[in-house]
Structure formats: structure tokens, C-alpha cells
Design an enzyme around this catalytic site. Structure first.
Site, PDB file in Angstrom:
ATOM      1  N   LYS A  51     -21.340  81.451  32.494  1.00  0.00           N
ATOM      2  CA  LYS A  51     -20.067  80.785  32.483  1.00  0.00           C
ATOM      3  C   LYS A  51     -19.657  80.299  33.876  1.00  0.00           C
ATOM      4  O   LYS A  51     -18.705  79.538  34.024  1.00  0.00           O
ATOM      5  CB  LYS A  51     -18.985  81.755  31.985  1.00  0.00           C
ATOM      6  CG  LYS A  51     -19.196  82.281  30.596  1.00  0.00           C
ATOM      7  CD  LYS A  51     -18.099  83.307  30.271  1.00  0.00           C
ATOM      8  CE  LYS A  51     -18.468  84.168  29.094  1.00  0.00           C
ATOM      9  NZ  LYS A  51     -17.513  85.283  28.936  1.00  0.00           N
ATOM     10  N   ASP A  67     -27.670  83.694  44.435  1.00  0.00           N
ATOM     11  CA  ASP A  67     -27.535  85.002  45.067  1.00  0.00           C
ATOM     12  C   ASP A  67     -28.944  85.563  45.277  1.00  0.00           C
ATOM     13  O   ASP A  67     -29.673  85.118  46.158  1.00  0.00           O
ATOM     14  CB  ASP A  67     -26.654  85.877  44.168  1.00  0.00           C
ATOM     15  CG  ASP A  67     -26.234  87.194  44.798  1.00  0.00           C
ATOM     16  OD1 ASP A  67     -25.864  87.195  45.986  1.00  0.00           O
ATOM     17  OD2 ASP A  67     -26.273  88.229  44.113  1.00  0.00           O
ATOM     18  N   VAL A 111     -17.741  87.232  45.818  1.00  0.00           N
ATOM     19  CA  VAL A 111     -16.691  86.210  45.788  1.00  0.00           C
ATOM     20  C   VAL A 111     -16.272  85.881  44.354  1.00  0.00           C
ATOM     21  O   VAL A 111     -17.085  85.955  43.428  1.00  0.00           O
ATOM     22  CB  VAL A 111     -17.114  84.928  46.546  1.00  0.00           C
ATOM     23  CG1 VAL A 111     -17.161  85.165  48.039  1.00  0.00           C
ATOM     24  CG2 VAL A 111     -18.456  84.385  46.043  1.00  0.00           C
TER      25      VAL A 111
HETATM   26  P1  IMP Z   1     -28.770  86.033  40.964  1.00  0.00           P
HETATM   27  O1  IMP Z   1     -29.598  86.034  39.719  1.00  0.00           O
HETATM   28  O2  IMP Z   1     -28.797  87.332  41.695  1.00  0.00           O
HETATM   29  O3  IMP Z   1     -29.076  84.863  41.885  1.00  0.00           O
HETATM   30  O4  IMP Z   1     -27.273  85.935  40.506  1.00  0.00           O
HETATM   31  C1  IMP Z   1     -26.772  84.778  40.083  1.00  0.00           C
HETATM   32  C2  IMP Z   1     -25.553  84.979  39.222  1.00  0.00           C
HETATM   33  O5  IMP Z   1     -24.840  86.196  39.497  1.00  0.00           O
HETATM   34  C3  IMP Z   1     -24.617  83.849  39.529  1.00  0.00           C
HETATM   35  O6  IMP Z   1     -24.890  82.750  38.692  1.00  0.00           O
HETATM   36  C4  IMP Z   1     -23.277  84.473  39.327  1.00  0.00           C
HETATM   37  O7  IMP Z   1     -22.896  84.315  37.972  1.00  0.00           O
HETATM   38  C5  IMP Z   1     -23.478  85.937  39.643  1.00  0.00           C
HETATM   39  N1  IMP Z   1     -23.074  86.209  41.036  1.00  0.00           N
HETATM   40  C6  IMP Z   1     -23.852  86.388  42.111  1.00  0.00           C
HETATM   41  N2  IMP Z   1     -23.136  86.606  43.231  1.00  0.00           N
HETATM   42  C7  IMP Z   1     -21.843  86.567  42.829  1.00  0.00           C
HETATM   43  C8  IMP Z   1     -20.591  86.713  43.537  1.00  0.00           C
HETATM   44  O8  IMP Z   1     -20.499  86.903  44.752  1.00  0.00           O
HETATM   45  N3  IMP Z   1     -19.476  86.603  42.763  1.00  0.00           N
HETATM   46  C9  IMP Z   1     -19.498  86.365  41.421  1.00  0.00           C
HETATM   47  N4  IMP Z   1     -20.646  86.208  40.741  1.00  0.00           N
HETATM   48  C10 IMP Z   1     -21.798  86.309  41.439  1.00  0.00           C
END
Ligand code: IMP
Ligand code: MG
Length: 193
Positions: free
Chosen positions: A44, A110, A160
């Protein structure tokens, strides 16, 4: 609906976010000028970004000949604020991406698990091209290297919220982006409904 609590430290104002979205739109509009473009938003978190980006691109003269907007939804196992690499597809896009130029749009890169998963999934469908756009990038958190062709703004090494980004489904609709206060995070950790 007004958020019950405005959390944390202000990171980006609505104006700064709008500027960044506008700049991304200009670059994308130029790169896909006179070509049909598929914008695929990741739910979302990229709900607002995808809409704002599509509208901004559509207003740029001599941009894409057509913009098709669609969404897919992914989730990760475990806590909502922590991904552990186990990404799963909760809802697929309905448009066909084969032989089309696709830009994948997500809120934040992230660890890279989510975008890595989606890039692999979409490439299997043989799009004409696939690029990735994120509004925020947290390079210091990266575990999986993922190509990011369009990056809006750097994110601090903090959690964030706002402009689509949530903490346990809260704070998504904040018009600004804030780094969450650990105290607020703790207080709001009851199960989301
Ligand atoms: P990744 O798979 O670790 O790259 O995480 C990606 C997903 O985690 C993003 O699309 C976000 O929905 C969520 N996410 C990662 N970091 C944050 C943050 O700082 N705040 C809110 N959601 C986050
Ligand atoms: Mg997301």
C-alpha cells in the site's frame, strides 16, 4: 480523517515531497516520451506516490503517449515494520506487462527484498523494459542490491512514516514525512485492525 497523533521528527514537508515527485515525473516523462507507459504501483505504500506521479507525468507536454496505471500488493512475513526477506504477492496486477515498457513504483527502498522480489517476478513476464522508481532510498539498510533508475529523496537511517509510509497501518495519510519517535512507536504497538 485527522491522524490521532503526529509522530516524530519532520523529515520532508509536503512541498519538498511535491517537488521531488515533480522532478521524478519530468525524468520519466522525458524517458518515455511518445511511448505508452505502464506505471505499476506497489501497495500500500506507493498508493499516493503512484497517483501523484501519474497525474504529474500526464501534465507534461510531449510525455508518454499513454499512461496505464495498475497496482500490485505485496506483504512480508513477520512484523509490519520489519521485513525478513520473505516477500509474498498478495494481489497481482491485472495488466499484461509482456512487451510493454514498465516502471515499478514503490515508496521506499530499504533492505531491497521487496523490490528484488518484484523485479524478478516482472522480468519473468518479459516486459519490453523494466525500471524502478522510489520516492525514498535508504541505501545504508540495503541487503539485496536492486537497480533503482529513479530515486526521489534520501531517507534517514530511521523508521519514517507519512505520504503512504505506515507504522502498523497508521500515519499513512500524513501529508509530510516524519521519522518515528520510538516512544510513539511503542505506544501504538497494539494490533492494527
Ligand atoms: P524492504 O523489502 O526491506 O526493502 O522493505 C520495503 C518495504 O518495507 C517498503 O516498501 C515499505 O513498505 C516498508 N518500509 C521499509 N522501510 C520503511 C520505513 O522506514 N517506514 C515505513 N515503511 C518502511
Ligand atoms: Mg511498500
Amino acid at each position: 480523517m485527522i491522524e490521532s497523533r503526529a509522530p516524530g521528527r519532520l523529515i520532508y514537508t509536503p512541498g519538498e515531497i511535491a517537488d521531488a515527485v515533480g522532478k521524478l515525473a519530468l525524468r520519466i516523462a522525458w524517458d518515455y516520451r511518445r511511448k505508452p507507459l505502464v506505471l505499476l504501483g506497489v501497495l500500500k505504500g506507493a498508493l499516493y506516490l503512484t497517483v501523484d506521479l501519474a497525474r504529474a507525468i500526464a501534465q507534461i507536454a510531449d510525455g508518454p503517449s499513454e499512461i496505464v496505471v495498475d497496482y500490485l500488493c505485496v506483504g512480508s512475513y513477520g512484523m509490519s515494520d520489519r521485513s525478513d526477506g520473505q516477500v509474498r504477492l498478495l494481489m497481482d496486477a491485472s495488466v499484461q506487462v509482456t512487451n510493454r515498457d514498465v516502471v515499478l513504483v514503490d515508496d521506499i527502498a530499504d533492505k531491497g527484498y521487496t523490490l528484488g522480489f518484484l523485479q524478478t517476478l516482472l522480468k519473468e513476464r518479459a516486459p519490453a523494459s523494466l525500471r524502478t522508481c522510489v520516492l525514498f532510498d535508504k541505501p545504508s539498510a540495503r541487503v539485496v542490491e536492486v537497480p533503482l533508475e529513479y530515486v526521489g529523496l534520501p531517507a534517514p537511517d530511521a523508521f519514517v512514516v507519512g505520504y503512504g509510509l505506515d507504522y502498523q497501518e497508521r500515519f499513512r495519510s500524513l501529508p509530510y514525512v516524519a521519522a518515528i519517535d520510538p516512544k510513539t512507536k511503542e505506544e501504538s504497538s497494539s494490533p492494527s485492525t
